[in-house]
Scaffold this motif. Structure first.
Motif, PDB file in Angstrom:
ATOM      1  N   ARG A  77      -9.809 -43.032   7.152  1.00  0.00           N
ATOM      2  CA  ARG A  77     -10.100 -41.633   7.490  1.00  0.00           C
ATOM      3  C   ARG A  77     -11.346 -41.530   8.366  1.00  0.00           C
ATOM      4  N   HIS A  78     -12.353 -42.335   8.076  1.00  0.00           N
ATOM      5  CA  HIS A  78     -13.559 -42.335   8.910  1.00  0.00           C
ATOM      6  C   HIS A  78     -13.238 -42.821  10.323  1.00  0.00           C
ATOM      7  N   LEU A  79     -12.502 -43.910  10.440  1.00  0.00           N
ATOM      8  CA  LEU A  79     -12.150 -44.426  11.764  1.00  0.00           C
ATOM      9  C   LEU A  79     -11.341 -43.400  12.554  1.00  0.00           C
ATOM     10  N   ARG A  80     -10.416 -42.723  11.903  1.00  0.00           N
ATOM     11  CA  ARG A  80      -9.618 -41.686  12.573  1.00  0.00           C
ATOM     12  C   ARG A  80     -10.524 -40.558  13.059  1.00  0.00           C
ATOM     13  N   PHE A  81     -11.511 -40.213  12.262  1.00  0.00           N
ATOM     14  CA  PHE A  81     -12.453 -39.168  12.668  1.00  0.00           C
ATOM     15  C   PHE A  81     -13.317 -39.635  13.838  1.00  0.00           C
ATOM     16  N   TYR A  82     -13.959 -40.794  13.711  1.00  0.00           N
ATOM     17  CA  TYR A  82     -14.863 -41.299  14.750  1.00  0.00           C
ATOM     18  C   TYR A  82     -14.196 -41.353  16.114  1.00  0.00           C
ATOM     19  N   PHE A  83     -12.951 -41.818  16.136  1.00  0.00           N
ATOM     20  CA  PHE A  83     -12.277 -42.053  17.410  1.00  0.00           C
ATOM     21  C   PHE A  83     -11.268 -40.966  17.759  1.00  0.00           C
ATOM     22  N   ASP A  84     -11.360 -39.830  17.057  1.00  0.00           N
ATOM     23  CA  ASP A  84     -10.549 -38.638  17.330  1.00  0.00           C
ATOM     24  C   ASP A  84      -9.064 -38.986  17.375  1.00  0.00           C
ATOM     25  N   LEU A  85      -8.613 -39.666  16.335  1.00  0.00           N
ATOM     26  CA  LEU A  85      -7.206 -40.026  16.213  1.00  0.00           C
ATOM     27  C   LEU A  85      -6.486 -39.006  15.335  1.00  0.00           C
ATOM     28  N   SER A  86      -5.198 -39.150  15.210  1.00  0.00           N
ATOM     29  CA  SER A  86      -4.358 -38.227  14.460  1.00  0.00           C
ATOM     30  C   SER A  86      -4.938 -37.909  13.083  1.00  0.00           C
ATOM     31  N   ALA A  87      -5.077 -36.620  12.800  1.00  0.00           N
ATOM     32  CA  ALA A  87      -5.565 -36.083  11.520  1.00  0.00           C
ATOM     33  C   ALA A  87      -7.024 -36.415  11.229  1.00  0.00           C
ATOM     34  N   GLY A  88      -7.736 -36.984  12.171  1.00  0.00           N
ATOM     35  CA  GLY A  88      -9.135 -37.346  11.936  1.00  0.00           C
ATOM     36  C   GLY A  88     -10.086 -36.171  11.884  1.00  0.00           C
ATOM     37  N   ALA A  89      -9.789 -35.114  12.633  1.00  0.00           N
ATOM     38  CA  ALA A  89     -10.704 -33.978  12.732  1.00  0.00           C
ATOM     39  C   ALA A  89     -10.922 -33.265  11.415  1.00  0.00           C
ATOM     40  N   ALA A  90     -10.055 -33.451  10.441  1.00  0.00           N
ATOM     41  CA  ALA A  90     -10.168 -32.751   9.163  1.00  0.00           C
ATOM     42  C   ALA A  90     -11.201 -33.378   8.224  1.00  0.00           C
ATOM     43  N   LEU A  91     -11.686 -34.565   8.513  1.00  0.00           N
ATOM     44  CA  LEU A  91     -12.560 -35.265   7.573  1.00  0.00           C
ATOM     45  C   LEU A  91     -13.819 -34.483   7.191  1.00  0.00           C
ATOM     46  N   PRO A  92     -14.563 -33.883   8.112  1.00  0.00           N
ATOM     47  CA  PRO A  92     -15.767 -33.140   7.683  1.00  0.00           C
ATOM     48  C   PRO A  92     -15.438 -32.042   6.666  1.00  0.00           C
ATOM     49  N   ARG A  93     -14.351 -31.362   6.860  1.00  0.00           N
ATOM     50  CA  ARG A  93     -13.937 -30.295   5.944  1.00  0.00           C
ATOM     51  C   ARG A  93     -13.519 -30.885   4.602  1.00  0.00           C
ATOM     52  N   GLU A  94     -12.737 -31.961   4.644  1.00  0.00           N
ATOM     53  CA  GLU A  94     -12.271 -32.611   3.409  1.00  0.00           C
ATOM     54  C   GLU A  94     -13.432 -33.124   2.560  1.00  0.00           C
ATOM     55  N   LEU A  95     -14.488 -33.604   3.205  1.00  0.00           N
ATOM     56  CA  LEU A  95     -15.651 -34.126   2.490  1.00  0.00           C
ATOM     57  C   LEU A  95     -16.676 -33.035   2.173  1.00  0.00           C
ATOM     58  N   ASN A  96     -16.396 -31.819   2.648  1.00  0.00           N
ATOM     59  CA  ASN A  96     -17.338 -30.707   2.479  1.00  0.00           C
ATOM     60  C   ASN A  96     -18.718 -31.080   3.037  1.00  0.00           C
ATOM     61  N   ALA A  97     -18.722 -31.683   4.217  1.00  0.00           N
ATOM     62  CA  ALA A  97     -19.962 -32.145   4.842  1.00  0.00           C
ATOM     63  C   ALA A  97     -20.812 -30.971   5.304  1.00  0.00           C
ATOM     64  N   ASP A  98     -22.123 -31.124   5.159  1.00  0.00           N
ATOM     65  CA  ASP A  98     -23.073 -30.151   5.680  1.00  0.00           C
ATOM     66  C   ASP A  98     -23.534 -30.551   7.077  1.00  0.00           C
ATOM     67  N   TYR A  99     -23.591 -31.863   7.303  1.00  0.00           N
ATOM     68  CA  TYR A  99     -24.024 -32.408   8.587  1.00  0.00           C
ATOM     69  C   TYR A  99     -23.097 -33.543   8.992  1.00  0.00           C
ATOM     70  N   VAL A 100     -22.983 -33.735  10.301  1.00  0.00           N
ATOM     71  CA  VAL A 100     -22.272 -34.881  10.855  1.00  0.00           C
ATOM     72  C   VAL A 100     -23.259 -35.565  11.784  1.00  0.00           C
ATOM     73  N   TRP A 101     -23.555 -36.840  11.504  1.00  0.00           N
ATOM     74  CA  TRP A 101     -24.555 -37.607  12.260  1.00  0.00           C
ATOM     75  C   TRP A 101     -23.868 -38.827  12.856  1.00  0.00           C
ATOM     76  N   LEU A 102     -23.769 -38.855  14.192  1.00  0.00           N
ATOM     77  CA  LEU A 102     -22.994 -39.889  14.880  1.00  0.00           C
ATOM     78  C   LEU A 102     -23.709 -40.412  16.120  1.00  0.00           C
ATOM     79  N   PRO A 103     -23.352 -41.632  16.546  1.00  0.00           N
ATOM     80  CA  PRO A 103     -23.791 -42.084  17.869  1.00  0.00           C
ATOM     81  C   PRO A 103     -23.189 -41.157  18.926  1.00  0.00           C
ATOM     82  N   ARG A 104     -23.975 -40.837  19.921  1.00  0.00           N
ATOM     83  CA  ARG A 104     -23.551 -39.819  20.893  1.00  0.00           C
ATOM     84  C   ARG A 104     -22.319 -40.205  21.703  1.00  0.00           C
ATOM     85  N   GLY A 105     -21.951 -41.454  21.791  1.00  0.00           N
ATOM     86  CA  GLY A 105     -20.826 -41.863  22.620  1.00  0.00           C
ATOM     87  C   GLY A 105     -19.458 -41.832  21.948  1.00  0.00           C
TER      88      GLY A 105
END
Length: 156
Positions: A77-105
């Motif tokens: 699920r993390h890899l799908r989110f990081y690389f914007d793959l199928s169903a990856g965009a839902a991870l922050p919501r699923e984890l109830n994240a307050d912040y998302v901290w990523l390398p800018r690239g």
């Protein structure tokens, strides 16, 4: 031996971290000033760094122990989110994240920039931090020159 002893002595006090793969200290300081708790969806290479430096109440989504502590499904699920793959965009919501901290690239950064649920709260040369829309935050944009000392663990 004459070369190895001084190098070993330097590394006894701290382990040097390659700055190309480490977050800048300002990102951790930004999160630290947000309060004592919260959920941070983070890049797996930065998770242990975050655990070491963030307040005890802040939780990270994954860290470098990923193969021994986290399920294969969560890693995927993390890899799908990081690389914007199928169903990856839902991870922050699923984890109830307050912040998302990523390398800018990472591709996920471009996706979050256009997502109404997230607002850019911090950026520097290495990373970006998004906060959930409506959260109390103000954007900090930093550019840092080279520091005198390379980052190290346990560093500032």
């Amino acid at each position: 031996m004459a070369t190895a002893v001084p190098v070993a002595a330097i590394n006894v006090a701290a382990v040097r971290i390659d700055p190309r793969h480490a977050p800048e200290p300002g990102a951790v300081e930004f999160l630290r000033t947000r309060g004592g708790d919260g959920r941070v969806l983070t890049w797996f290479d930065w998770g242990e760094y975050a655990i070491w430096h963030l307040p005890v109440g802040m939780q990270v989504s994954i860290d470098g122990r990923r193969e021994t502590v986290y399920s294969t499904a969560l890693q995927d699920r993390h890899l799908r989110f990081y690389f914007d793959l199928s169903a990856g965009a839902a991870l922050p919501r699923e984890l109830n994240a307050d912040y998302v901290w990523l390398p800018r690239g990472l591709p996920a950064v471009r996706k979050l920039e256009t997502d109404d649920e997230w607002a850019l709260a911090y950026e520097d040369g290495q990373s970006v931090i998004f906060a959930r829309t409506g959260a109390d935050h103000s954007c900090e944009r930093l550019t840092r020159g080279a520091t005198a000392l390379p980052p190290s663990f346990p560093g500032p």
